[in-house]
Design an enzyme around this catalytic site. Structure first.
Site: not given
Ligand code: PA5
Length: 407
Positions: A264, A285, A396
């Site tokens: 990310e 494996h 999302k």
């Molecule tokens: O690292 C991040 O910012 C994302 O992976 C969020 O944690 C994830 O999308 C969940 O978002 P939220 O805490 O707003 O529900």
């Protein structure tokens, strides 16, 4: 924690890495404000420990609702070390699976349950949906007067979750505004569930502080700068995947945290190494074949635990062809497999070895800090913003708009 390069492929010698790292020293200055990565102050930690102790006395089960960065760090530690308070944690809000939900509701029947919903702004659908269902379950179980004392919300002040907590009398704790989910290991997002499970969050912070001091060193031996430099050098030289491998399966959840952190933070603008995981020896494996003889697109980081629990292998009077195991322990065999894998893989591509003394809260603190720091440095070198995730946000938004339009 010690980082060592093993490369018999001829691509990256220690001298070369040291020269490249020297040229990148200025990147350390680019991380001038890492205040958000500062572990919690002592009084907050003590309050968190106290809250954890009190809550665990009344909770057989803590259900943590959260997705992505909202649960991965805590789950990495919990899945490896287990509960020390007796309160078991269930991790949900990760999908829309009715089967998972029904199974959970079966498992918690008759148990004393608390819920910790963790969502930065409470717009994400997975946690929103699971919270709705579990809220109803708690109301039925404890009644309108009492159910709210079983709900802990972790969110940003002013968010929808904050409003919901205010209106309904749920406990509310802060998800710091300047920290995104995948960098939240040292905030209440992770520390609160771990405290309820009785894990030593003070030791985790000690590990983080220890690593922070080590990474303040502005020279070519700084391990985070070395690894960030190597990652970018290898990427520029055609390596498209970085693999985190380990010989201790209880690190699988840690590897999920690591995967999210790098994917990310760096996978954007048409760039970035693709993070993959090798849980060995099982995966030797399967993908082990590709690693050895497939397209040369990956290099490897081994997470090596120096000391862990052990067990002597039983002797037998039934000849089974494995007589060479006599007198050995499981760790003897695991270490032999590790040495053999490192030797064969490092003939093909550069391998890094990260040695950690053992698996405990201190080491997790070190590892979280080390990789978060390395990731920020590496993203700077790559020229991407490590703190946004526009691709994730678009998934999302599309799901929500389709649902609103009844598609
Ligand atoms: O690292 C991040 O910012 C994302 O992976 C969020 O944690 C994830 O999308 C969940 O978002 P939220 O805490 O707003 O529900």
């Amino acid at each position: 924690m010690i980082l060592t390069l093993h490369d018999n492929s001829g691509l990256l010698s220690e001298e070369k890495l040291s020269d490249l790292t020297k040229k990148n020293l200025h990147y350390l200055d680019s991380l001038d404000s890492l205040d958000w990565l500062m572990p919690l102050e002592r009084d907050m930690l003590e309050a968190c420990e106290w809250f954890g102790r009190v809550t665990s006395q009344d909770a057989d089960v803590l259900i943590v609702i959260g997705v992505g960065g909202s649960n991965r760090a805590a789950r990495a530690v919990y899945d490896c070390l287990g509960s020390k308070s007796g309160t078991q944690i269930e991790w949900v809000g990760l999908n829309y699976s009715a089967k998972e939900m029904n199974r959970l509701l079966e498992r918690i029947r008759g148990k004393r349950v608390f819920v910790n919903v963790i969502a930065k702004n409470f717009k994400t659908l997975e946690p929103g949906l699971w919270f709705r269902v579990l809220r109803s379950w708690l109301r039925e179980e404890y009644g309108d007067e009492e159910y709210n004392s079983h709900i802990i919300c972790t969110g940003t002040p002013g968010s929808d979750l904050y409003e919901l907590a205010q209106e309904n009398g749920y406990i509310f704790v802060d998800f710091p505004e300047d920290v995104c989910g995948r960098y939240s290991a040292f905030t209440l997002v992770s520390l609160l569930p771990l405290a309820i499970a009785g894990l030593d969050i003070q030791e985790m912070i000690n590990g983080a502080n220890f690593m922070r001091t080590a990474l303040e060193k502005a020279d070519e031996n700084n391990p985070a700068l070395m690894l960030a430099t190597a990652r970018n050098y290898l990427y520029e030289n055609g390596y498209k995947m970085e693999m985190l491998s380990f010989f201790e399966p209880s690190l699988e959840r840690f590897s999920k945290w690591w995967t999210q952190l790098f994917a990310e933070s760096e996978g954007k603008d048409g760039k970035g190494l693709y993070p993959v995981v090798g849980s060995f020896t099982e995966d030797l494996h399967s993908i082990g074949q590709y690693i050895q003889q497939g397209e040369p697109i990956l290099y490897e980081i081994f997470l090596n635990v120096l000391s862990s629990e052990d067990r002597r292998i039983d002797l037998t009077d039934i000849p089974d062809g494995f007589e060479y195991l006599d007198g050995k322990t499981l760790n003897d065999v695991n270490k032999a497999a590790y040495r053999a894998t490192l030797a064969t893989h490092s003939k093909r591509f550069p391998c890094f070895e990260i040695d950690v003394v053992s698996l405990d809260e201190f080491v997790f603190g070190e590892l979280f800090y080390f990789f978060m720091f390395t990731c920020c440095l590496s993203a700077k070198m790559l020229g991407v913003n490590p703190f946004d995730q526009p691709g994730v946000e678009s998934y999302k938004e599309k799901t929500i708009s389709d649902l609103k339009a009844n598609i």
